[in-house]
Design a protein around this motif. Structure first.
Motif, PDB file in Angstrom:
ATOM      1  N   TYR A 171       0.842  -1.207   0.000  1.00 50.57           N
ATOM      2  CA  TYR A 171       0.000   0.000   0.000  1.00 50.57           C
ATOM      3  C   TYR A 171       0.871   1.249   0.000  1.00 50.57           C
ATOM      4  O   TYR A 171       0.682   2.169  -0.799  1.00 50.57           O
ATOM      5  CB  TYR A 171      -0.907  -0.052   1.233  1.00 50.57           C
ATOM      6  N   HIS A 172       1.839   1.293   0.904  1.00 51.23           N
ATOM      7  CA  HIS A 172       2.697   2.466   1.050  1.00 51.23           C
ATOM      8  C   HIS A 172       3.657   2.608  -0.128  1.00 51.23           C
ATOM      9  O   HIS A 172       3.946   3.724  -0.578  1.00 51.23           O
ATOM     10  CB  HIS A 172       3.468   2.375   2.366  1.00 51.23           C
ATOM     11  N   PHE A 173       4.126   1.473  -0.664  1.00 54.66           N
ATOM     12  CA  PHE A 173       5.024   1.519  -1.822  1.00 54.66           C
ATOM     13  C   PHE A 173       4.284   2.038  -3.060  1.00 54.66           C
ATOM     14  O   PHE A 173       4.832   2.832  -3.825  1.00 54.66           O
ATOM     15  CB  PHE A 173       5.596   0.126  -2.109  1.00 54.66           C
ATOM     16  N   ILE A 174       3.057   1.571  -3.258  1.00 51.05           N
ATOM     17  CA  ILE A 174       2.276   2.030  -4.416  1.00 51.05           C
ATOM     18  C   ILE A 174       1.986   3.521  -4.295  1.00 51.05           C
ATOM     19  O   ILE A 174       2.129   4.274  -5.264  1.00 51.05           O
ATOM     20  CB  ILE A 174       0.949   1.244  -4.536  1.00 51.05           C
ATOM     21  N   ARG A 175       1.570   3.955  -3.113  1.00 47.89           N
ATOM     22  CA  ARG A 175       1.256   5.373  -2.925  1.00 47.89           C
ATOM     23  C   ARG A 175       2.474   6.245  -3.230  1.00 47.89           C
ATOM     24  O   ARG A 175       2.369   7.258  -3.916  1.00 47.89           O
ATOM     25  CB  ARG A 175       0.766   5.626  -1.500  1.00 47.89           C
ATOM     26  N   LYS A 176       3.635   5.841  -2.734  1.00 47.39           N
ATOM     27  CA  LYS A 176       4.855   6.602  -2.994  1.00 47.39           C
ATOM     28  C   LYS A 176       5.198   6.583  -4.476  1.00 47.39           C
ATOM     29  O   LYS A 176       5.603   7.602  -5.053  1.00 47.39           O
ATOM     30  CB  LYS A 176       6.011   6.019  -2.173  1.00 47.39           C
ATOM     31  N   LYS A 193      15.151  -0.579 -12.396  1.00 44.61           N
ATOM     32  CA  LYS A 193      16.464  -0.026 -12.064  1.00 44.61           C
ATOM     33  C   LYS A 193      16.383   1.358 -11.430  1.00 44.61           C
ATOM     34  O   LYS A 193      17.378   1.865 -10.916  1.00 44.61           O
ATOM     35  CB  LYS A 193      17.330   0.047 -13.322  1.00 44.61           C
ATOM     36  N   GLY A 194      15.205   1.972 -11.479  1.00 44.47           N
ATOM     37  CA  GLY A 194      15.076   3.323 -10.938  1.00 44.47           C
ATOM     38  C   GLY A 194      14.076   3.463  -9.807  1.00 44.47           C
ATOM     39  O   GLY A 194      14.442   3.730  -8.662  1.00 44.47           O
ATOM     40  N   LEU A 195      12.816   3.241 -10.119  1.00 48.09           N
ATOM     41  CA  LEU A 195      11.746   3.481  -9.147  1.00 48.09           C
ATOM     42  C   LEU A 195      11.831   2.555  -7.942  1.00 48.09           C
ATOM     43  O   LEU A 195      11.773   3.001  -6.793  1.00 48.09           O
ATOM     44  CB  LEU A 195      10.386   3.330  -9.828  1.00 48.09           C
ATOM     45  N   TYR A 196      11.972   1.249  -8.181  1.00 48.22           N
ATOM     46  CA  TYR A 196      12.026   0.300  -7.071  1.00 48.22           C
ATOM     47  C   TYR A 196      13.201   0.583  -6.125  1.00 48.22           C
ATOM     48  O   TYR A 196      13.025   0.622  -4.902  1.00 48.22           O
ATOM     49  CB  TYR A 196      12.110  -1.134  -7.582  1.00 48.22           C
ATOM     50  N   MET A 202      14.129   4.683   0.600  1.00 47.59           N
ATOM     51  CA  MET A 202      13.273   5.459   1.503  1.00 47.59           C
ATOM     52  C   MET A 202      12.758   4.607   2.663  1.00 47.59           C
ATOM     53  O   MET A 202      12.622   5.086   3.791  1.00 47.59           O
ATOM     54  CB  MET A 202      12.067   6.034   0.736  1.00 47.59           C
ATOM     55  N   TYR A 203      12.462   3.353   2.383  1.00 45.69           N
ATOM     56  CA  TYR A 203      11.856   2.472   3.385  1.00 45.69           C
ATOM     57  C   TYR A 203      12.855   1.452   3.957  1.00 45.69           C
ATOM     58  O   TYR A 203      12.451   0.537   4.679  1.00 45.69           O
ATOM     59  CB  TYR A 203      10.646   1.743   2.788  1.00 45.69           C
ATOM     60  N   LYS A 204      14.138   1.637   3.596  1.00 44.83           N
ATOM     61  CA  LYS A 204      15.216   0.785   4.119  1.00 44.83           C
ATOM     62  C   LYS A 204      14.922  -0.701   3.886  1.00 44.83           C
ATOM     63  O   LYS A 204      14.900  -1.520   4.806  1.00 44.83           O
ATOM     64  CB  LYS A 204      15.427   1.062   5.611  1.00 44.83           C
ATOM     65  N   THR A 205      14.674  -1.012   2.626  1.00 40.06           N
ATOM     66  CA  THR A 205      14.429  -2.395   2.244  1.00 40.06           C
ATOM     67  C   THR A 205      15.105  -2.635   0.905  1.00 40.06           C
ATOM     68  O   THR A 205      15.935  -1.839   0.465  1.00 40.06           O
ATOM     69  CB  THR A 205      12.919  -2.704   2.186  1.00 40.06           C
ATOM     70  N   SER A 206      14.777  -3.721   0.224  1.00 40.91           N
ATOM     71  CA  SER A 206      15.397  -4.025  -1.066  1.00 40.91           C
ATOM     72  C   SER A 206      14.420  -3.780  -2.208  1.00 40.91           C
ATOM     73  O   SER A 206      13.199  -3.813  -2.025  1.00 40.91           O
ATOM     74  CB  SER A 206      15.861  -5.473  -1.094  1.00 40.91           C
ATOM     75  N   ALA A 207      14.967  -3.562  -3.404  1.00 45.22           N
ATOM     76  CA  ALA A 207      14.135  -3.309  -4.580  1.00 45.22           C
ATOM     77  C   ALA A 207      13.257  -4.518  -4.896  1.00 45.22           C
ATOM     78  O   ALA A 207      12.099  -4.373  -5.294  1.00 45.22           O
ATOM     79  CB  ALA A 207      15.017  -2.971  -5.781  1.00 45.22           C
ATOM     80  N   SER A 208      13.791  -5.718  -4.698  1.00 46.69           N
ATOM     81  CA  SER A 208      13.017  -6.929  -4.977  1.00 46.69           C
ATOM     82  C   SER A 208      11.823  -7.055  -4.040  1.00 46.69           C
ATOM     83  O   SER A 208      10.739  -7.494  -4.441  1.00 46.69           O
ATOM     84  CB  SER A 208      13.905  -8.173  -4.862  1.00 46.69           C
ATOM     85  N   LYS A 209      12.001  -6.640  -2.776  1.00 52.01           N
ATOM     86  CA  LYS A 209      10.892  -6.687  -1.822  1.00 52.01           C
ATOM     87  C   LYS A 209       9.829  -5.638  -2.158  1.00 52.01           C
ATOM     88  O   LYS A 209       8.637  -5.867  -1.954  1.00 52.01           O
ATOM     89  CB  LYS A 209      11.411  -6.473  -0.402  1.00 52.01           C
ATOM     90  N   GLU A 211       9.142  -4.627  -5.230  1.00 53.09           N
ATOM     91  CA  GLU A 211       8.438  -5.186  -6.392  1.00 53.09           C
ATOM     92  C   GLU A 211       7.428  -6.241  -5.964  1.00 53.09           C
ATOM     93  O   GLU A 211       6.276  -6.240  -6.402  1.00 53.09           O
ATOM     94  CB  GLU A 211       9.468  -5.788  -7.356  1.00 53.09           C
ATOM     95  N   ARG A 212       7.839  -7.154  -5.082  1.00 51.00           N
ATOM     96  CA  ARG A 212       6.949  -8.240  -4.632  1.00 51.00           C
ATOM     97  C   ARG A 212       5.772  -7.708  -3.830  1.00 51.00           C
ATOM     98  O   ARG A 212       4.644  -8.174  -3.977  1.00 51.00           O
ATOM     99  CB  ARG A 212       7.730  -9.259  -3.806  1.00 51.00           C
ATOM    100  N   ALA A 213       6.038  -6.716  -2.972  1.00 46.46           N
ATOM    101  CA  ALA A 213       4.966  -6.157  -2.135  1.00 46.46           C
ATOM    102  C   ALA A 213       3.918  -5.442  -2.991  1.00 46.46           C
ATOM    103  O   ALA A 213       2.715  -5.552  -2.733  1.00 46.46           O
ATOM    104  CB  ALA A 213       5.555  -5.188  -1.113  1.00 46.46           C
TER     105      ALA A 213
END
Length: 267
Positions: A171-176, A193-196, A202-209, A211-213
């Motif tokens: 939810y928060h990733f989509i909103r951002k 390579k850019g947005l994720y 910003m959320y101190k996580t990985s790009a793959s996480k 994408e999956r979320a």
């Protein structure tokens, strides 16, 4: 607000028992105080004039006048505070009208107490940050109203209507992602390579996480009210659920066009 000063809240609803429940919920942590409760639109306006609240939480349907009338008159009186509208009526037209009239957020009943507290605190922090930033700058004459004001709240409303819960990270990733894409459409080029990665930082996580979320949130929405709301925004309904990129692009384009079409007030 300064130091440990409590946030002042006005509550308005036709159900007196519901008002008492809201009051207990908001005052539970001790950082808010309910300065008044009523079932009347004019009474809300009068309390706002006298008490300068930080937050007004009210149902659209009141005993005398309604929440829309209150929003219109708060603006006429130049009263600035956070306004959250609540209603048992889950209508897209009502939501849009509320946002256009100046509501900062819209929530459909029944409301989860913890989610309500989270939203109020988020809005208070956001307002406090904007005031602090404004205090550092020399005041300049306002040329035009920002057409994207309240954009974050509008995106939140749409995601909630789709059935995407604010309790999940997607939810928060989509909103951002939608916020970023509205401001700069180029972020949609090469989102892997850019947005994720940008959101991940910003959320101190990985790009793959990230994408999956986001993918999980879209899958969840597609089992609920997602297709209908997506159709309203995009103007078409894909044969299969959209990809992350398609979903973000459709929502960002919808909100970008909405912002450009709003009348701008010259000051």
């Amino acid at each position: 607000m300064k130091g440990n000063e409590k946030s002042k809240v006005i509550l308005a609803d036709r159900d007196g028992f519901y008002l008492q429940r809201l009051k207990r919920c908001l005052e539970r942590k001790g950082d808010m105080t309910v300065m008044g409760m009523t079932d009347s639109g004019p009474a809300v306006l009068e309390m706002a004039k006298q008490g300068k609240p930080d937050v007004i939480l009210m149902d659209i349907l009141l005993g005398e006048r309604d929440g829309f009338w209150v929003l219109e008159n708060l603006k006429k009186e130049g009263i600035s505070c956070i306004c959250i509208l609540i209603s048992a009526i889950d209508s897209d037209k009502l939501v849009r009208q509320a946002i256009i009239l100046g509501a900062d957020y819209y929530m459909a009943k029944p409301i989860q107490g913890d989610l309500l507290m989270e939203r109020i605190h988020q809005l208070l922090r956001q307002e406090s940050g904007e005031k602090a930033q404004g205090a550092k700058k020399e005041k300049e004459p306002e040329i035009a109203e920002n057409p994207f004001r309240n954009l974050e709240g509008e995106i939140s409303v749409m995601l909630s209507r789709m059935g995407i819960s604010a309790s999940i990270r997607g939810y928060h990733f989509i909103r951002k992602a939608v916020l970023m894409a509205v401001e700069d459409q180029d972020v949609l080029v090469g989102i892997t390579k850019g947005l994720y990665p940008d959101i991940a930082k910003m959320y101190k996580t990985s790009a793959s996480k990230v994408e999956r979320a986001i993918r999980h949130a879209i899958e969840s929405a597609w089992k609920k009210n997602g297709p209908q709301v997506y159709f309203e925004a995009a103007g078409y309904l894909p044969a299969e659920k959209p990809t992350n990129g398609q979903f973000i692009a459709a929502l960002s384009e919808f909100f970008r066009i909405q912002g450009e079409e709003r009348p701008k007030k010259i000051g």
